[in-house]
Design a protein around this motif. Structure first.
Motif, PDB file in Angstrom:
ATOM      1  N   GLU A 171      76.600  10.804  16.636  1.00  0.00           N
ATOM      2  CA  GLU A 171      75.295  10.133  16.502  1.00  0.00           C
ATOM      3  C   GLU A 171      75.035   8.948  17.781  1.00  0.00           C
ATOM      4  OE1 GLU A 171      75.173   8.489  12.773  1.00  0.00           O
ATOM      5  OE2 GLU A 171      74.860  10.338  11.866  1.00  0.00           O
ATOM      6  N   ILE A 209      74.135  10.867  21.117  1.00  0.00           N
ATOM      7  CA  ILE A 209      72.701  11.306  20.932  1.00  0.00           C
ATOM      8  C   ILE A 209      71.777  10.302  21.177  1.00  0.00           C
ATOM      9  CG2 ILE A 209      71.267  12.529  19.255  1.00  0.00           C
ATOM     10  CD1 ILE A 209      73.613  14.021  17.861  1.00  0.00           C
ATOM     11  N   LYS A 266      75.470  20.373  17.240  1.00  0.00           N
ATOM     12  CA  LYS A 266      74.605  21.311  17.909  1.00  0.00           C
ATOM     13  C   LYS A 266      73.571  20.399  18.642  1.00  0.00           C
ATOM     14  CE  LYS A 266      71.256  25.065  16.621  1.00  0.00           C
ATOM     15  NZ  LYS A 266      70.747  25.714  15.505  1.00  0.00           N
ATOM     16  N   LYS A 267      73.059  19.450  18.056  1.00  0.00           N
ATOM     17  CA  LYS A 267      72.242  18.688  18.826  1.00  0.00           C
ATOM     18  C   LYS A 267      72.730  18.206  19.913  1.00  0.00           C
ATOM     19  CE  LYS A 267      68.458  15.999  19.683  1.00  0.00           C
ATOM     20  NZ  LYS A 267      67.357  16.558  20.210  1.00  0.00           N
ATOM     21  N   SER A 314      73.153  20.294  23.014  1.00  0.00           N
ATOM     22  CA  SER A 314      71.729  20.776  23.459  1.00  0.00           C
ATOM     23  C   SER A 314      71.405  19.813  24.497  1.00  0.00           C
ATOM     24  CB  SER A 314      70.768  20.917  22.448  1.00  0.00           C
ATOM     25  OG  SER A 314      70.282  19.415  22.001  1.00  0.00           O
TER      26      SER A 314
END
Length: 520
Positions: free
Chosen positions: A367, A370, A396-397, A400
């Motif tokens: 987190e 990200i 997954k985030k 990406s």
């Protein structure tokens, strides 16, 4: 600048103004200055007791000050106090206008009695959820004592000052030009540093307290629940907390507290304290426990505090929580707040456009990576294991994002720097044994928690991880001493679990009191 809903709410607040106030703007030709002017115009239009003048002479531009009409301003905002700091703005308006701050009368007198000239500068980021408490505390000092001046400085707006002072962590507080403190500080902590006799007076006052039936050590979710359940039994209850709210104060978003769709840590901590204060509970905040002497030979247990005071109680509930785990490698301590950080929400904006690393591949680490990826130039995430441990949706985030590199089987071995700030880290590739270096400007450590139990070694039995060993009722290995929350062996360190454990330990303590009194 302000939308209709906020204007309506702010207008209602401004009706509480007792006396006229003045907004004094020191502007320039920048876009931020025009944005600030729009905010001040909106505020002035909401109340006849608020006026705006734009001939301020502050060196930092754009900025503005707030003061009672006719007085020299002592509260300044070098930045646009929106986001987390909007509450700081509202409170500054109200308190400057004569609305009394919500603090005890003896604390108000203590503030008024501070002797000297105190010029505070607080560097913040508007995404920092710890900064407002510091800003609001210093603004309160400035309202109550004419010798105090306080300015909030948005590090994102005044980046050159941040660079010149090499600030890499917020809030960063300077007093009369010298570093006063970094990180979250409550009003009481600040006063204690200014009033050197405060600790001794507090210790003397605490030492005179009668014996408690239940003494809760710790003021987080577990401690708050324990205190409420004990007080509802009508028994003498006390709470000694290093900081009420505990680690919840450092938590930004909370979305898994059942029945509350979403909230923020500081809001929940405030609600916890308000709930406890609804009962007859003796709250002793900013008090760190350093020793425990179990009850023996008919005498109550004793808890020794860092200031030397000793509290006595028939039963004790330990709910001291946990703290961020450190890497324990060379350079980490040396460069803490100089590039090594533990709160991406607070300190992330200070690394805009720079290269950073995140240590840890669990939910917290992923987190953080990200969030940081949207601010910094590049994020390198290092995970000790062979794969990330975060939830699949988070992974997954993360994968990406184009400016994130993930390195697994990486054991961080050293933090490097130039003597002033971080310039990289060294890690060992656990698969090949090769040592590698990553050049960067910031390191965010997200590798779990350590229980705050060092002071209990040799008193209650601890696990190999330092957690307090308890049974299914929260009883420790010492009769009459119970424990709850993140400092214990209970699995899954969650707020809602800590609350339940606190309630359970309190009920067990009450049961112990009943049974021992019958035996006696």
């Amino acid at each position: 600048m302000l939308d209709a809903n906020i204007k309506t709410q702010l207008k209602a607040y401004l009706e509480k103004l007792v006396q006229p106030i003045e907004l004094v703007a020191s502007l320039d030709d920048s876009a931020k200055a025009q944005e600030m002017r729009g905010l001040l115009v909106d505020i002035a239009e909401l109340s006849p007791k608020v006026t705006l003048r734009e001939n301020g002479t502050a060196a930092r531009r754009p900025s503005f000050a707030i003061a009672k009409a006719g007085e020299t301003p002592r509260i300044h905002f070098a930045g646009i106090p929106m986001g987390h700091e909007f509450t700081s703005l509202v409170l500054a308006l109200l308190q400057s206008g004569g609305h009394p701050p919500k603090i005890e009368a003896d604390v108000i007198e203590q503030i008024k009695g501070l002797d000297g000239q105190f010029s505070f500068e607080t560097f913040v980021s508007l995404s920092c959820h710890n900064c407002p408490d510091v800003v609001q505390a210093l603004n309160t000092l400035a309202v109550l004592n004419p010798g105090v001046e306080a300015v909030m400085i948005d590090g994102g707006m005044f980046q050159q000052e941040v660079e010149d002072r090499q600030i890499m962590g917020v809030p960063a507080v300077y007093l009369n030009g010298e570093l006063f403190g970094q990180g979250r500080m409550e009003l009481g902590e600040i006063i204690a540093k200014l009033d050197t006799g405060a600790a001794a007076r507090a210790a003397e006052k605490i030492a005179q307290k009668d014996v408690f039936d239940v003494l809760v050590v710790g003021g987080g979710p577990a401690g708050a629940a324990a205190a409420i359940y004990a007080a509802r039994k009508g028994i003498r209850t006390g709470v000694a907390a290093e900081r009420f709210g505990g680690q919840v104060l450092d938590t930004l978003g909370i979305e898994n507290f059942i029945s509350v769709k979403e909230t923020e840590g500081p809001k929940l901590a405030m609600a916890l304290e308000q709930h406890v204060r609804d009962y007859d509970v003796d709250i002793m905040n900013l008090q760190r426990a350093v020793g425990l002497k179990p009850a023996a030979d008919g005498k109550p247990a004793e808890v020794t505090l860092a200031n030397g005071a000793v509290l006595k109680s028939k039963t004790v509930i330990l709910s001291t929580g946990a703290r961020w785990r450190e890497m324990g490698v060379p350079g980490e301590a040396e460069y803490r707040t100089k590039g090594v950080a533990y709160c991406p929400h607070c300190d992330g904006p200070l690394f805009k456009g720079k290269r950073v690393a995140v240590i840890g591949g669990g939910n917290s680490g992923v987190e953080a990576a990200i969030d940081l990826a949207g601010i910094v130039a590049h994020v390198t995430l290092l995970e000790f294991g062979s794969e990330l441990r975060a939830d699949a949706v988070l992974q997954k985030k993360l994968h990406s994002l184009p400016n994130v590199t993930v390195i697994t089987q990486a054991q961080t071995t050293e933090v490097t720097g130039d003597g002033q700030k971080v310039n990289g880290l060294v890690y060992k590739d656990r698969a090949s044994g090769e040592t590698k270096k990553v050049e960067l400007e910031g390191i965010f450590v997200q590798i779990g928690l350590l229980p705050n139990t060092d002071w209990l070694k040799g008193t209650v039995e601890l696990s190999s991880r330092g957690e307090i060993i308890i049974d299914d009722k929260g009883q420790t290995t010492v009769p009459g001493v119970f424990a709850a929350g993140d400092c214990t062996t209970v699995p899954y360190k969650q707020i809602i679990i800590a609350m339940g454990e606190g309630a359970k330990a309190s009920l067990a303590a009450f049961d112990h009191l009943i049974r021992t009194s019958v035996t006696a």
